[in-house]
Design an enzyme around this catalytic site. Structure first.
Site, PDB file in Angstrom:
ATOM      1  N   GLU A 142      -5.212  -5.063  10.590  1.00 48.42           N
ATOM      2  CA  GLU A 142      -4.054  -3.835  10.696  1.00 48.42           C
ATOM      3  C   GLU A 142      -4.464  -3.446  12.275  1.00 48.42           C
ATOM      4  O   GLU A 142      -5.555  -2.512  12.309  1.00 48.42           O
ATOM      5  CB  GLU A 142      -4.473  -2.827   9.730  1.00 48.42           C
ATOM      6  CG  GLU A 142      -3.958  -3.422   8.415  1.00 48.42           C
ATOM      7  CD  GLU A 142      -3.458  -2.503   7.372  1.00 48.42           C
ATOM      8  OE1 GLU A 142      -2.388  -2.630   6.795  1.00 48.42           O
ATOM      9  OE2 GLU A 142      -4.053  -1.554   7.094  1.00 48.42           O
TER      10      GLU A 142
ATOM     11  N   GLY B 154       2.657   2.194  10.919  1.00 49.38           N
ATOM     12  CA  GLY B 154       3.680   3.440  10.800  1.00 49.38           C
ATOM     13  C   GLY B 154       4.291   3.799  11.841  1.00 49.38           C
ATOM     14  O   GLY B 154       4.937   4.642  12.288  1.00 49.38           O
TER      15      GLY B 154
ATOM     16  N   HIS C 213      -9.564   1.105   4.810  1.00 53.36           N
ATOM     17  CA  HIS C 213      -8.228   1.424   5.857  1.00 53.36           C
ATOM     18  C   HIS C 213      -8.548   2.147   6.929  1.00 53.36           C
ATOM     19  O   HIS C 213      -9.058   3.128   6.922  1.00 53.36           O
ATOM     20  CB  HIS C 213      -7.244   1.853   4.703  1.00 53.36           C
ATOM     21  CG  HIS C 213      -5.814   1.898   5.205  1.00 53.36           C
ATOM     22  ND1 HIS C 213      -5.187   2.635   6.427  1.00 53.36           N
ATOM     23  CD2 HIS C 213      -4.615   0.803   5.392  1.00 53.36           C
ATOM     24  CE1 HIS C 213      -4.074   2.394   6.659  1.00 53.36           C
ATOM     25  NE2 HIS C 213      -3.721   1.172   6.030  1.00 53.36           N
TER      26      HIS C 213
ATOM     27  N   ASN D 286       0.959  -1.214  -0.164  1.00 58.73           N
ATOM     28  CA  ASN D 286       0.038  -0.030  -0.135  1.00 58.73           C
ATOM     29  C   ASN D 286       0.986   1.246  -0.144  1.00 58.73           C
ATOM     30  O   ASN D 286       1.593   1.489   1.097  1.00 58.73           O
ATOM     31  CB  ASN D 286      -0.950   0.085   1.189  1.00 58.73           C
ATOM     32  CG  ASN D 286      -1.877   1.178   1.477  1.00 58.73           C
ATOM     33  OD1 ASN D 286      -1.834   2.117   0.446  1.00 58.73           O
ATOM     34  ND2 ASN D 286      -2.519   1.544   2.542  1.00 58.73           N
TER      35      ASN D 286
ATOM     36  N   LYS E  11      -0.038   4.108  -0.331  1.00 58.59           N
ATOM     37  CA  LYS E  11      -0.494   5.281   0.352  1.00 58.59           C
ATOM     38  C   LYS E  11      -0.199   6.754  -0.588  1.00 58.59           C
ATOM     39  O   LYS E  11      -0.176   6.652  -1.748  1.00 58.59           O
ATOM     40  CB  LYS E  11       0.020   5.500   1.595  1.00 58.59           C
ATOM     41  CG  LYS E  11      -0.181   4.264   2.622  1.00 58.59           C
ATOM     42  CD  LYS E  11       0.163   4.579   4.124  1.00 58.59           C
ATOM     43  CE  LYS E  11      -0.228   3.198   4.737  1.00 58.59           C
ATOM     44  NZ  LYS E  11      -0.036   3.139   6.302  1.00 58.59           N
TER      45      LYS E  11
HETATM   46  P1  13P Z   1       3.211   0.451   7.816  1.00 58.31           P
HETATM   47  O1  13P Z   1       3.740  -0.901   7.066  1.00 58.31           O
HETATM   48  O2  13P Z   1       3.730   1.557   7.302  1.00 58.31           O
HETATM   49  O3  13P Z   1       3.012   0.222   9.343  1.00 58.31           O
HETATM   50  O4  13P Z   1       1.637   0.485   7.231  1.00 58.31           O
HETATM   51  C1  13P Z   1       0.696  -0.669   7.242  1.00 58.31           C
HETATM   52  C2  13P Z   1      -0.485  -0.047   6.541  1.00 58.31           C
HETATM   53  O5  13P Z   1      -1.297   0.697   6.946  1.00 58.31           O
HETATM   54  C3  13P Z   1      -0.525  -0.733   5.213  1.00 58.31           C
HETATM   55  O6  13P Z   1      -2.039  -0.641   4.727  1.00 58.31           O
END
Ligand code: 13P
Length: 257
Positions: free
Chosen positions: A169, A175, A97, A9, A11
């Site tokens: 998640e 993050g 998400h 992802n 983002k």
């Molecule tokens: P990170 O791997 O940066 O923690 O993000 C996870 C995420 O939100 C994937 O959709």
């Protein structure tokens, strides 16, 4: 046996030229892996979908989107429909998400509509569920998962639920560098599978793929994948560089269950 699925992802990162570079690099690094064994999905921002689609055409990489609206077309300024995503070569769509729940007012109800819309177009939804830190501390993790699964996936037929990928998640792990331990991931993902068995049946529940997401890195993917109910990963930060994402994919692919 459930097929491993590793999705990146991206983002709100990568301009078009950066996205092309990343997709080309991944294509070069990962071309040896068999698409029969593993789904490798790249989810760039909307602006780069078309170019990434061209780069990965005829490769073992698949295209995903990060969200979509639930109507096919209409006066919905700023939105993108599943029809448009399909048109550009998308096969997977991330729905619900936690960042969309947190910043853009996404609810179980909108997630449910989007999931159904995506399925209507024979695309595969990756539906995200997971608790916040506060919810975990208050002992509400299972309650939140129950709510997200029960209402986000409400009224799906057996055939439809069989197509869905679920991403667990935990919000506190996204993050932050604080990955859930493999035991925590397994516990939550087993709970999700048991819920699916309760709402549908055991056979369907055992066939549905559940990914873990939240600070997944090359260093922790093997331990996570060794858990029986972890069928893959939804990767954020570590999907933005060729080296780290390719390492995650290769290591995940080596864990045979
Ligand atoms: P990170 O791997 O940066 O923690 O993000 C996870 C995420 O939100 C994937 O959709």
């Amino acid at each position: 046996m459930r097929k491993t699925i590793i999705a990146g992802n991206w983002k709100m990162y990568k301009t078009i030229s950066e996205a092309i570079e990343l997709a080309n690099g991944l294509k070069r690094e990962l071309f040896k892996l068999d698409a029969q064994d593993i789904d490798i999905v790249l989810c760039p921002p909307y602006t780069a979908l078309s170019e990434v689609s061209e780069v990965i055409a005829d490769s073992n990489l698949k295209l995903g989107a990060q969200d979509c609206f639930f109507k096919d077309e209409g006066a919905f300024t700023g939105e993108i429909s599943p029809l448009m995503l399909k048109d550009v070569g998308v096969k997977f769509v991330i729905i619900g998400h936690s960042e969309r729940r947190q910043y853009f007012g996404e609810t179980n109800e909108s997630i449910n509509k989007k999931t159904k819309a995506v399925l209507r177009h024979n695309l595969i939804p990756i539906v995200c569920v997971g608790e916040t830190e506060e919810e975990r501390e208050r002992g509400l993790t299972f309650q939140v998962l129950d709510d997200h699964i029960r209402n986000g996936l409400k009224d799906l037929t057996e055939e439809q639920i069989g197509q869905v990928v679920i991403a667990y998640e935990p919000v506190w792990a996204i993050g932050t560098g604080r990955t859930a331990t493999s035991t925590q991931a397994q516990e939550a993902q087993r709970y999700i599978r048991d819920l699916l068995a309760k709402f549908y049946n055991k056979e369907i529940a055992e066939s549905i793929r559940i990914q873990y997401g939240g600070s997944v890195k090359p260093e922790n993917i093997v331990e996570l994948m060794q858990e029986p109910d972890v069928d893959g990963a939804l990767v954020g930060g570590a999907s933005l560089s060729v080296d780290s994402f390719a390492a995650i994919v290769k290591r995940a692919n080596e864990v045979k269950k």
